[in-house]
Structures are given as structure tokens and as C-alpha cells.
Design a protein around this motif. Structure first.
Motif, short mmCIF file in Angstrom:
data_model
loop_
_atom_site.label_atom_id
_atom_site.label_comp_id
_atom_site.label_asym_id
_atom_site.label_seq_id
_atom_site.Cartn_x
_atom_site.Cartn_y
_atom_site.Cartn_z
N TYR A 12 0.83 -1.20 0.00
CA TYR A 12 0.00 0.00 0.00
C TYR A 12 0.87 1.26 0.00
N ILE A 13 1.84 1.31 0.94
CA ILE A 13 2.63 2.52 1.01
C ILE A 13 3.59 2.66 -0.17
N PHE A 14 4.06 1.52 -0.68
CA PHE A 14 4.92 1.62 -1.86
C PHE A 14 4.15 2.25 -3.01
N ALA A 15 2.88 1.88 -3.13
CA ALA A 15 2.07 2.47 -4.19
C ALA A 15 1.96 3.97 -3.98
N ALA A 68 -5.78 1.06 -2.95
CA ALA A 68 -6.16 1.75 -1.73
C ALA A 68 -5.11 2.79 -1.39
N GLY A 69 -3.85 2.41 -1.61
CA GLY A 69 -2.75 3.31 -1.30
C GLY A 69 -2.81 4.59 -2.11
N VAL A 70 -2.98 4.45 -3.46
CA VAL A 70 -2.97 5.68 -4.25
C VAL A 70 -4.21 6.51 -4.01
N LEU A 71 -5.30 5.86 -3.59
CA LEU A 71 -6.50 6.64 -3.30
C LEU A 71 -6.36 7.43 -2.02
#
Lengths: 311, 286, 385
Positions: B43-46, B202-205
Motif C-alpha cells: 500500500y505505502i509503496f504504491a 487503496a494506497g494511491v486513493l
């Protein structure tokens, strides 16, 4: 032939114990400190190995139990003036009771559920400790008294050494006892084990309880040595270190966690000179070991030993 | 009254985003019986990719976001092939491997991206007045809208397409599924990639709303696990309901009981569910 | 043989340099302070070594990371004392870390000069080995924050505090002051590393404050400021960053956007406010070395204490700990924020304490405008609508 093996089994550990008496005479305060921390991790890694390596239950609550031991003992000392010597015993008992309770809850569950429950438990504990800062001082840290009126690293070293040796003796005895045999039966084939009448549930709960008690005591010792107890002790970061030490050293082997604990702790001191990379490196090594050599360093050495025809 | 609505709205918005995040985990658990502890890190990498593509390389967020998700999809496939596949069947080792992987990725993130929170640019800024009752950030509303679209797409994917049917077949009975010609190795790989991609989505959102930090990943993973357990492993409907329940409960709990304990509500739910109804609201009784 | 020598630590003694230990957060939520420290240390070493160093030897700094948490901080201090065997340690920017470190300093009897940990108890405990050349909570509140609030006619105060030693300490002191001044206030607690403040901010909105004293040290402050704007709480209610540095980090404007306009923060440094020649020299040398204006005042704080440490060793004419403490007590040194003289009154926080003057600064059109105290002001306070 048999005689030779038996004497070897007693002589070699005895030799190590005798050698272990000497470090305070020539090590600097700094390296003595590293030894003490390593002994803490020996206690943690071997007791975790008892459930993970020997009964196949991957618990993520081990560091949490050490936190229970530390905070119970610490808060008793700060609020009631309890002596740390008594405090750590109470702490270990509370940890054991919680371990019993958690073990009881997890009986019905399979591996994934057990891991998630212990994870949840660990995080709940950490959040409670962090938030109830009127009692625990949360992230600000709880300052607690040490074991000895006059601070002496050598005294702490011997204390940790004695407890670590006792733990190892206890673990060795358990593994080679009837209960221990049933551990390994459960690990290898749970279905077969239960059909041969072994009460797998009791086995799992006992292991969990004993292991938690050990973690609790180790935590108490650690807290009163540092004289500062923080939510770092029951954290997943600490859990990772313990896990990595057992995995890299060799899960399911007796000596594995000891090797892992000393090895990684000493190594981390060297790597730290270059920066905060040691966690990353341990993680990568642990991944490689888990993927390619699940028996760990000890397993690798044993294989080489056999190949070299020393036995 | 308007405060209550604000908390409720916040709960719903966060809930929907929780759901997307959780589906990423649920998919993998349902198909491979593997818990992906590295979920939060994906998620955070995204989020970081999205940030760097937009800010450092100057791409439009409309391009940066899908591209980041795609990279994470590839990363997921790589992870599956090299690390997860060999441990398939051994529950203990897959747990250990994904747990260690999560720590490795967390530290890698710290090393590569630095310790400061990174916030990809907002697509929308400012706030809207909702029914004249309270102000709510526009970017949050946009993320909410996008999340709903994505959830609907996923439902369509699973219910109507061949891929979806294979996924459902495998999660119900792997043996039978391969007998009728479903290539379960390939499905495994793609599912893991998809699970990773959902984490990335979810991360990029969320990243434009809550900047990503290397240490934030654990909370994200844990929230996803709670939702999955609450909703029921392998149930999409469960993820949505679970996500909403968690989102609303956390926000209400924080508002009316204690802001300090907002995360604990989730964990208490986790433990209660695991103890009393381990298969969750909509899961299958194993 | 080599192993023995290595293990006994004798390898650490480089006879031809003097080592000063520094503790600070090089990782963690306040890692930007670690960066600021690095810069200040570099300039301090340039200045000291250009003058020939100390006791005829070059001065070196060993900078150990505290991660912003007390357990690492205590371990860092212990390393400096036992592994590197430094004669003196300076630094620190977290009160909880400092409170843990002073115990270690006491145990190993190593002099310790704190620069940016504000909790009263650090000097109130009256440890002989501990000094502070930096702000102290009571000083910051009594002489700056409270009068600022009163003189600018704020009618309702909101105190938002993180659950750290610093946060609790400064919030308590603020409450006491507000009570004494008869200004109504409301206090809210937040998590130290929180990210979502919508709920707390909504509660605050209902209280209608016109100023929010945000005692949050870390990037959490950025989210707080931007979200306060989103829910419509600010700029009607002005926000004062009680620590200061988060409002000065590179990422502030990126994370906060337009919401940063009219935000207030504490500082002890400003381009147009030079209290001493040393201050001006620091500014110029910083610009030369790093090619930009210094923005984070903690670069100056660490610069100051490194200078104080070097000065004490020089006057003590030795690296012996007792001699250094005696020399420190007699310090009379010009630094960037004034002349350092440590208090000697036992029983209060003023023991071994020197407080530099501080400023309340406001962001106006992305420029730093000093708005308090009046004598140092470079512009007028702008209130929000």
C-alpha cells in the motif's frame, strides 16, 4: 561409543558455562552490555522456539508477554515499592496466566487464526500501554529501579547468565520429556497424534503457557536492567528480532535460537556503525534462510559437519 | 447533529477505502490460504510511487496513479513466484515469510524514500458544504467516489468473468477446480498480483489524504486483517460490510468515547470475532 | 590479542582529537531535526577547528541516533559514554529522551548539555552533570506564549497536546497561565503519531476557539494544520505550533498547502533579528556552506551547545568530568542567541539552566514575520476570518 556421546553431551555445555564466567574480567562495559542483551534474546528466542519450532504455532504475542512481565514488575516497583526480585516473579506469573487464557482461546483455531489473534493481542496490549500513560507513562518511558543497589554490569551479566542457563535446562528437559515427545508428534502430524490419544489441545496450551511465563520473566529482567520500560518492549519490532533470531539460528533445534541470538545481536553492533541497516539485513537473511534453508544456521553447520565426516 | 453526520460520513468514507484494502488481503487468503502480512507495505509503496511519479517526474496524477498500481501488481507477482509459491502448503513458513517480508519492505521504504511523509498531489482541493451542515474535504469525496467505482468493478469481475469464476472455484475446492481445467498455479500468481494491486489501489486513493510514511504500514495491514476477519475470509460482501462497520465504529468510538483508543476498537472486534465466530459475518464455516 | 584490545575498547581512543558526543533523532518522525543538527554541527566544527581546535587538538563529533524514543536515546547516550568514551555529550530535542538520558549521564558521570528538550524536570531534578542551554517549558509559556495570547486579545483558547512529556508539561503550564489570566480554555489530547484529526477538530469547532495552541512535535502537526483548514476551523482560529520546527521543515508547504497561511510558530531565529555578532556570522557561514538561508532554528541550537562544550573543555584545560562541570558553571560565552550563563539556584528548574530569547513568528504570504515580542517584531499580527 554410547558413553562417549553421553559425556560429550554434558562436557560441551559445561565447557561453555565455565567459559561464560570470564567475560566480565576482560570485556569493556560496552561489550558486557552487548552480552547481557544477547542473553535476553537467548531467553526470548529459545522460549519462542518452544512453541513455534516444536509445536508449529507461530505466535506474534511473544514480545507482548515480555512487555507484560516488564510493566507489571515495573509498575509494582514504582507504585508499591516492590523489590524487582519479587516483581519479576509476579510479572512472569501474570504473563503465564495471560498465556494460559490466550492459549485457551486459540485452541479451536488453525495456524492463521492463531497468528492473527496473537497479533491482535499484541497490538491491543501495546495500545493500552501507550494510552494509559498515567500508570505506564506510555511512550515517555517508565523509570524503574535496578536489581542491585550499586550498579554493576558484571552483576547483571551473571544474573542474566544464570537465568538463561536455567531456561535452557528447562527447555531441554521439556523437549526430551514425554510432553516434549508429544510436542513433536503434534508438529509432525496433528491428525495422527490426536488419533493416537495425545491430547493435542492440552499440549498446545501447556507449551503456550510455559513459553509466555519465560517471556514474562525475560521481560522483567530486561526492564530492570535498562531501568527504563517503554512500549518498545512489547512491540512487533522486537517480535521480529526474536523471530529472526530463531529462524536464522534454526527453528526446531535446541541450540539454534542461542546461536541466532548471540550472532544477530553482536552482528547488529557492528552493522550499526554503518547506519541503521541492521534490521533490513536481518530481514533479508531471514527471508533467505526461511526460503532456502529452513533448518537455519545450525542446520547448515550440522550438514557440513556430517559431510566432513567428523562424527 | 451536524457533528454526528460528520463522524458518520468520515466513517463511511474510511470504511469504503478499508474495504478495498481488505479485499486485497481477502482474495489472497481465500485462494492461497496465505495471509499477506506485507499488505501495508505494498500500500505505502504504491503511495510512494504515485508521489514520485507525479512530483519528481511531473506526470499527471491521472497517469501516475494507475501506473503505480500496475507496478505494485508486478511486484506482487514477483513476490508470489519467488517467495510464496515454494512455501505453498506449509502454513507456518508462509506466515513467517510474509511477516519478515513486511519488515524488510518497511525498512527498505525508510531507506529508499526517506522518513518524511510523502503526499501525492490532490486532484481536487478545498471542501464542499454537505447539505449546508458541515464541510468535508473534496479530495476525500473524490476518493470515496472512485472507491465505489472500483468496488463495483471488482464485484463484476468476480461474479461475471471467467477469471472470477475460477477464483471462486479454487477457493471452494482446489482439487475439483484443477480437475475441470483451472490452471491453479497461474490463478495463484495472478490473484496474488491482484491482491497486491488492490492494496496499491487503496494506497494511491488515500495517499493524497493521509501521506504515506514507512512506519504507517503496520496500521494499514492490521486494519485490513480486522476487516477480513470481521467480514469473513474470502467473502467480498464481508469486506465491504466489515470495512464500513469498522470505519464507522472507529470514528464514532473516537468521537464519543475516546480519541486515544480509536485503533483499539478494531482489535477488540478482531479478538471477539476470532473467539466467538471465527468465520466472520459472511465467511464459510471451515 | 587484537580481539582482546578491540573488546576492551582501547581502539576507541584516538589520541589526537577531542570527541564531543551528540544525541538527536536521525530517524523517526522528527528526523528533520537530525538533519538540522548535522548542519549546525558542521558549522560549529568549522568555527572551532579554524581557531585551532580545543587543547591543541582537532574537535570531532560522534552523532548517535535516538530515533526520537527514550529507549534508543538512553542506549545512544550509553554508547557514547562506554564505547566512545566522550568527555561530554550535547544535544537532544525530545523531552522524554532527555529525561531517560540524564539518568544515564548520572550513572556514568558524564556532563550533558541539552539544547532543545524543554521539560522543566530536566533541570528541575538538579543533577550536577546536567545543563541546559535552551528553552524550558515554563519559560516559553510564562514569557512568550501566555503574554502573546493575552496581549493580542484572544478570547477562547484551545490547547491540543500530544501524549509526550513535552506535550503534557507545556500544556499543564499553559492551563495554569490561562487560569491565572482568566482566559477560558479547552484541552484536547491527541496521539503522538496521529494522522487523522477530523474527529478532534470537529469537537474543537464546537467550542469556537479563536486560537489553537498545538503542542504536537512531528509531522503530525502538518496533518493537523491542513485538516483544520479543511473542516473550516482555521484560519478563523489561528494555530500556534508550540514547538516550531515542524512549521519550518521542507515538507511543510508540500503537506499543508494554502492552509499554512497565517499559521504561527515558536522560533529562536529570524533573518532580520540578530542579537549578537555570532548570530550574523552563523547566518553568513550557513549561506556560504549550504547555499540557502537557514530555516530550522535547531541548527543554531546545536551550534550553540557544541560551542559551549568546546569552551568548557578549553577553560577546564582537561577532559576530566569534574573539571568540565566546574568550567561549565562558570560559562560566560557569546552564542547566536545571547550570552550563556547557567543558573546556580538549587531547588528549581533554573539550576544549570540558560534560556535563550524566543520569537513568535507568523507565516504571511510564505514569509516569516516576527509578531512577538514587540521589540523584535518585523510586522503586525494578522488574524483570520
Amino acid at each position: 561409543m554410547v558413553d562417549n556421546m553421553e559425556t560429550k553431551k554434558i562436557l560441551i555445555p559445561l565447557l561453555f558455562i565455565i567459559l561464560a564466567i570470564f567475560p566480565p574480567f576482560f570485556l569493556s562495559q560496552y561489550w558486557l552490555h552487548v552480552m547481557i542483551i544477547s542473553l535476553f534474546y537467548v531467553m526470548m528466542a529459545s522460549s519462542w522456539n518452544l512453541i513455534a519450532g516444536y509445536t508449529g504455532q507461530v505466535s506474534f504475542a511473544h514480545a507482548a508477554f515480555s512487555g507484560v512481565g516488564a510493566y507489571v514488575s515495573g509498575m509494582l516497583a514504582v507504585n508499591l515499592g516492590t523489590s524487582p526480585w519479587l516483581g519479576i516473579l509476579i510479572g512472569a506469573t501474570v504473563a503465564a496466566l495471560l498465556g494460559l487464557g490466550l492459549g485457551f482461546l486459540c485452541i479451536r483455531m488453525g495456524g492463521i487464526y492463531l497468528s492473527l489473534t496473537t497479533l491482535g493481542f499484541s497490538e491491543i496490549l501495546r495500545i493500552i500501554i501507550t494510552n494509559e500513560d498515567q500508570w505506564t507513562r506510555g511512550t515517555m518511558g517508565l523509570q524503574v529501579p535496578g536489581f542491585f543497589v550499586e550498579y554493576s554490569k558484571a552483576s547483571y551479566y551473571y544474573l542474566f547468565l544464570i537465568v538463561a542457563i536455567l531456561f535452557l535446562i528447562l527447555i531441554y528437559w521439556i523437549i526430551h520429556s514425554e510432553m516434549g515427545l508429544s510436542f513433536r508428534a503434534v508438529l509432525n502430524d496433528e491428525l495422527a497424534a490426536s488419533s493416537s490419544g495425545i491430547d493435542t489441545i492440552r499440549v498446545r496450551i501447556s507449551a503456550f503457557t510455559i513459553s509466555s511465563a519465560m517471556a514474562g520473566m525475560a521481560g522483567g529482567l530486561y526492564g530492570h536492567y535498562l531501568m527504563l520500560i517503554t512500549p518498545d518492549i512489547p512491540s512487533l519490532g522486537q517480535m521480529f528480532l526474536v523471530l529472526a533470531m530463531a529462524v536464522i539460528g534454526g527453528m526446531g533445534s535446541f541450540i539454534g535460537p542461542v546461536v541466532g541470538a548471540f550472532g544477530l545481536e553482536i552482528l547488529s553492533e557492528y552493522i550499526r556503525i554503518y547506519g541503521e541497516y541492521h534490521v533490513l539485513i536481518f530481514g533479508l537473511v531471514a527471508l533467505a534462510v526461511a526460503r532456502f534453508a529452513p533448518e537455519g544456521m545450525v542446520g547448515i553447520i550440522k550438514r557440513r559437519w556430517k559431510k566432513g565426516g567428523f562424527s | 447533529m451536524s457533528e454526528f453526520l460528520m463522524y458518520l460520513t468520515n466513517g463511511v468514507v474510511m470504511g469504503v477505502i478499508n474495504a478495498i484494502s481488505a479485499i486485497g488481503v481477502s482474495l489472497i487468503v481465500g485462494i492461497m490460504k496465505v495471509v499477506n502480512f506485507a499488505h501495508g507495505e505494498l500500500y505505502i509503496f504504491a503511495g510512494y510511487f504515485s508521489y514520485h511519479l507525479s512530483v519528481s517526474l511531473g506526470l499527471s496524477p491521472l497517469l501516475a496513479m494507475p501506473l503505480s498500481v500496475f507496478f505494485i501488481f508486478l511486484l506482487g507477482i514477483l513476490m508470489e513466484r519467488t517467495l510464496i509459491r515454494p512455501t505453498y502448503g506449509d502454513e507456518m513458513y508462509s506466515l513467517i515469510i510474509t511477516f519478515v517480508l513486511s519488515i524488510v519492505l518497511q525498512n527498505a521504504a525508510l531507506l529508499i524514500f526517506g522518513p518524511y511523509p510523502n503526499k501525492p498531489p490532490n486532484l481536487l482541493s478545498g471542501a464542499t458544504n454537505i447539505f449546508g451542515l458541515f464541510h468535508y474535504g473534496n479530495q476525500r469525496l473524490l476518493s470515496f467516489g472512485l472507491s465505489i467505482c472500483i468496488l463495483l468493478s471488482i464485484f463484476y469481475l468476480i461474479k461475471k468473468t471467467w477469471f472470477g469464476k475460477s477464483v471462486r472455484a479454487i477457493s471452494q475446492d482446489r482439487g475439483m477446480a484443477s480437475l475441470v481445467g483451472v490452471n491453479h498455479l497461474k490463478i495463484n500468481m495472478v490473484s496474488f498480483g491482484l491482491g497486491a494491486a488492490l492494496a496499491g489501489t487503496a494506497g494511491v486513493l488515500i495517499a493524497p489524504i493521509f501521506p504515506v510514511t514507512p512506519t504507517g504500514s503496520s496500521a494499514i495491514s492490521l486494519t485490513a486483517f480486522v476487516v477480513v476477519v470481521l467480514g469473513g475470509m474470502g467473502s467480498l460482501k464481508g469486506c465491504v460490510i466489515g470495512g464500513l462497520v469498522l470505519g464507522i465504529l472507529e470514528n464514532m468510538g473516537a468521537a464519543y468515547i475516546s480519541t486515544m483508543y480509536r485503533h483499539i476498537f478494531g482489535f477488540i472486534i478482531l479478538i471477539l470475532v476470532l473467539v466467538f465466530r471465527p468465520w466472520g459475518l459472511f465467511g464459510q464455516k471451515a | 590479542m587484537m580481539l582482546m584490545m578491540f573488546l576492551t575498547g582501547s581502539w576507541a581512543l584516538a589520541q589526537d582529537t577531542i570527541k564531543i558526543g551528540v544525541v538527536g533523532p536521525r530517524t523517526g518522525p522528527a528526523a528533520a531535526t537530525g538533519k538540522a543538527f548535522e548542519e549546525g554541527i558542521a558549522i560549529a566544527l568549522d568555527h572551532i577547528n579554524a581557531k585551532g581546535g580545543v587543547l591543541g587538538k582537532k574537535v570531532e563529533v560522534v552523532f548517535e541516533d535516538t530515533g526520537g524514543v527514550p529507549e534508543k536515546a538512553a542506549a545512544a547516550f550509553e554508547k557514547l559514554a562506554t564505547r566512545d568514551k566522550v568527555p561530554i555529550v550535547v544535544g537532544e530535542s525530545h523531552s522524554s529522551s532527555a529525561l531517560a538520558q540524564i539518568e544515564v549521564a548520572n550513572r556514568y558521570k558524564v556532563p550533558f548539555i541539552i539544547c532543545e528538550a524543554w521539560h522543566d524536570d530536566i533541570t528541575k531534578k538538579n543533577y550536577r552533570w546536567v545543563f541546559r542551554a535552551g528553552p524550558v517549558n515554563s519559560g516559553v509559556v510564562d514569557f512568550y506564549i501566555a503574554p502573546f495570547v493575552k496581549e493580542n486579545g484572544f478570547k477562547k483558547v484551545a490547547i491540543v497536546r500530544e501524549n509526550s512529556d513535552w506535550g503534557v508539561g507545556i500544556a499543564d503550564r499553559t492551563e495554569t497561565n490561562m487560569k491565572n489570566m482568566g482566559i477560558p480554555f479547552v484541552t484536547l489530547k491527541v496521539e503522538r503519531e496521529g494522522k487523522d484529526f477530523y474527529t478532534e477538530l470537529t469537537k474543537l469547532k464546537a467550542e469556537n476557539p479563536d486560537i489553537i495552541l498545538a503542542y504536537i512535535y512531528g509531522t503530525g502537526l502538518h496533518f493537523f494544520v491542513s485538516q483544520a483548514n479543511e473542516v473550516g476551523l482555521s484560519p478563523k482560529a489561528l494555530i500556534l505550533d508550540g514547538a516550531g520546527p515542524p512549521s519550518l521543515w521542507d515538507t511543510f508547504w508540500k503537506n499543508v498547502g494554502k492552509a499554512g497561511e497565517l499559521e504561527l510558530f515558536m522560533s529562536s531565529m529570524h533573518e532580520k533579528v540578530h542579537l549578537t555578532p555570532t548570530s550574523r556570522k552563523f547566518w553568513e557561514d550557513y549561506k556560504k556552506k549550504f547555499g540557502k538561508d537557514p530555516t530550522d532554528y535547531k541548527t543554531r541550537s546545536i551550534y550553540n551547545v557544541v560551542l559551549v562544550a568546546a569552551d568548557a573543555i578549553s577553560r577546564a584545560k582537561s577532559t576530566n568530568n569534574e573539571a568540565i562541570v566546574d568550567a561549565l558553571e562558570k560559562t560566560n560565552l557569546e552564542v547566536t542567541t545571547g550570552i550563556v550563563k547557567f543558573g546556580l539556584k538549587q531547588g528549581t528548574y533554573e539550576y544549570h539552566q540558560w534560556m535563550p530569547p524566543m520569537l513568535v513568528v507568523q507565516w504571511q504570504d510564505q514569509q516569516q514575520i516576527v509578531v512577538y515580542p514587540k521589540e523584535a517584531a518585523t510586522g503586525a499580527l494578522k488574524k483570520g476570518k
